[in-house]
Design an enzyme around this catalytic site. Structure first.
Site, short mmCIF file in Angstrom:
data_model
loop_
_atom_site.label_atom_id
_atom_site.label_comp_id
_atom_site.label_asym_id
_atom_site.label_seq_id
_atom_site.Cartn_x
_atom_site.Cartn_y
_atom_site.Cartn_z
N LYS A 1 -15.93 13.30 55.69
CA LYS A 1 -17.26 12.93 56.05
C LYS A 1 -17.20 11.62 56.76
O LYS A 1 -16.81 10.58 56.29
CB LYS A 1 -17.87 12.61 54.67
CG LYS A 1 -19.54 12.50 55.02
CD LYS A 1 -20.42 12.39 53.62
CE LYS A 1 -20.15 11.12 52.90
NZ LYS A 1 -20.83 9.71 53.58
N ASP B 1 -15.79 5.61 55.38
CA ASP B 1 -16.60 4.39 55.71
C ASP B 1 -16.04 3.30 56.16
O ASP B 1 -16.13 2.19 55.41
CB ASP B 1 -17.70 4.31 54.55
CG ASP B 1 -18.59 5.35 54.20
OD1 ASP B 1 -18.76 6.33 55.20
OD2 ASP B 1 -19.14 5.54 53.22
N LYS C 1 -27.15 12.34 59.11
CA LYS C 1 -28.75 12.37 58.55
C LYS C 1 -29.83 12.38 59.53
O LYS C 1 -30.84 11.74 59.41
CB LYS C 1 -28.80 11.32 57.53
CG LYS C 1 -27.89 11.21 56.32
CD LYS C 1 -28.43 10.24 55.11
CE LYS C 1 -27.27 10.47 54.01
NZ LYS C 1 -26.11 9.97 54.50
N SER D 1 -28.38 9.84 45.88
CA SER D 1 -27.86 9.10 44.73
C SER D 1 -28.32 7.87 44.73
O SER D 1 -27.68 7.02 43.59
CB SER D 1 -26.13 9.33 44.54
OG SER D 1 -25.91 8.78 45.83
#
Length: 436
Positions: free
Chosen positions: A233, A211, A266, A324
């Protein structure tokens, strides 16, 4: 029991007995004989019961449809498995697994002879009920009574069967006890197979969440930690200096260090929009991402869109079943509906993003769990962090996402090793079954 295929009268007698014993009242739509000796009996039963016969190939053809299961069927149909003899039950399970990969219900098996060496128990551990026309005890009893063998021979055979039992199989529902290598053999999704094998070979179940908004910093980070991760990711839309050279460098690194790329997009829109977001625009995600994340909220249209976009390619999807973040609005009912949707499109599904091992049982899918740090904590925006021990040993995670714990460490490479080793120890402890 190969002999029965050489005698037509014996074949007919056995098929009549099996029909009356177990098939006459069965509500299954299809029958399938375990290759190859059970195929003649299955054929006769199919004709007698007027039920469609499916045929399982041991190896898919290299031409034509290349299918393992041949026949006319629909997802959700039930199939009765026919076998001559079971010892460990492994041959029946191979057929069961291939049928289930096609979306068929395969939870009943009819056997001519059960050798009583553990096969029935192994199959029942995997949700396959077993009915046998004879057991070895029945057969020995008949032979002794008719003076075909001596009483002592009968006793010796029974003692042998009791003392020589087939190895117990792990229930496929106990996915958390199965090693990655075994699960790679079971899965029908090519990306899940690759990821299971990468984790097994590199001995790491660590996914790094990069990120960062600078492509240079992302590539520099991966260069430092590439040996210690199985999955990268990305959030491609936060990169401020995005260009095609970044994608080229990232995919080259994936080959160099043997990891896969997950774009955490997403997706959550109607099918047509999803297809455009996936294939078009600045990022052209379908060209470089091995797999993506998406919500189930829009319904099946989202998976139909991906199925069309990925036709003929090796891609995968992680479907979000749980989150989460504190206070998220995902309910248990929503999670269950997501799992059911995944089951319908199982070949497309690499895994589920979730927090609990109870969410799903399918060993073919990978449980991807985010929100992990070496010590439990919570950030100012409601992200809840759990320890490696908790997410793997208690919650059933297969691949664990770590972001800031590594990305912003003083020495990312050293920190990645700590996470990798800790997560791997937890995994090894889990599959050993020695969880206290």
């Amino acid at each position: 029991m190969v002999f029965e295929i050489f005698y037509s009268q014996l074949q007919e007698l056995i098929s009549v007995l099996l029909y009356d014993f177990a098939i006459k009242e069965s509500k299954c739509q299809h029958v399938c004989g375990v290759p190859y000796t059970a195929l003649p009996i299955a054929t006769l039963l199919s004709v007698k019961a007027k039920k469609s016969m499916l045929m399982r190939r041991k190896e898919a053809k290299s031409y034509g449809t290349k299918k393992v299961i041949e026949g006319h069927y629909c997802v959700g149909d039930s199939c009765l498995i026919i076998e001559d003899v079971i010892t460990s039950g492994s041959s029946v399970m191979e057929t069961v697994n291939d049928l289930r990969k096609e979306g068929l219900k395969a939870d009943e098996a009819i056997i001519i002879l059960d050798r009583e060496q553990g096969g029935k128990q192994n199959l029942e551990n995997n949700n396959v009920s077993v009915k046998s026309l004879f057991t070895m005890s029945d057969l020995i009893g008949i032979l002794v009574e008719s003076k075909k063998v001596t009483e002592q021979m009968g006793i010796d055979v029974k003692n042998y069967l009791n003392n020589v039992q087939a190895p117990k199989s792990v229930s496929l529902n106990e996915r958390i006890l199965l090693p990655y290598e075994k699960r790679a053999e079971l899965t029908s999704n090519p990306i899940a197979k690759k990821l299971f094998n990468i984790m097994a070979v590199k001995k790491t179940n660590l996914c790094i969440s990069v990120d960062l908004t600078s492509s240079i910093k992302i590539l520099d980070l991966i260069e430092q930690i590439g040996d210690h991760i199985c999955l990268v990711k990305t959030h491609i839309d936060i990169i401020e200096d995005f260009c095609d050279n970044f994608i080229t460098s990232l995919t080259n690194m994936a080959k160099k260090f043997n990891f896969l790329i997950l774009e955490d997009r997403k997706f959550a829109d109607i099918g047509n929009t999803i297809a455009l977001q996936y294939e078009k625009g600045l990022y052209k995600i379908n060209e470089w991402a091995d797999c993506v994340t998406c919500h189930s909220l829009p319904g099946e249209g989202i998976l139909k869109a991906f199925s069309s976009s990925n036709e003929g390619t090796n891609k995968g999807i992680f479907l979000l079943a749980e989150m989460s973040s504190e206070g998220n609005l995902i309910t248990p009912e929503y999670t269950q509906a997501t799992v059911k949707m995944a089951e319908k499109y199982s070949k497309l599904i690499t895994g589920l993003v979730c927090q609990k091992k109870e969410t799903f049982n399918n060993p073919e899918w990978i449980q991807l769990t985010p929100g992990v740090q070496l010590e439990s904590s919570k950030d100012s925006l409601g992200q809840v962090y759990n320890t490696p021990e908790k997410v793997i040993l208690e919650n059933g995670a297969d691949c664990v996402v770590v972001g800031r714990g590594i990305v912003f460490a003083k020495n990312p490479a050293a920190e990645a090793i700590v996470y990798k080793d800790t997560l791997w120890r937890c995994y090894m402890k889990r599959i050993s079954g020695k969880i206290e």
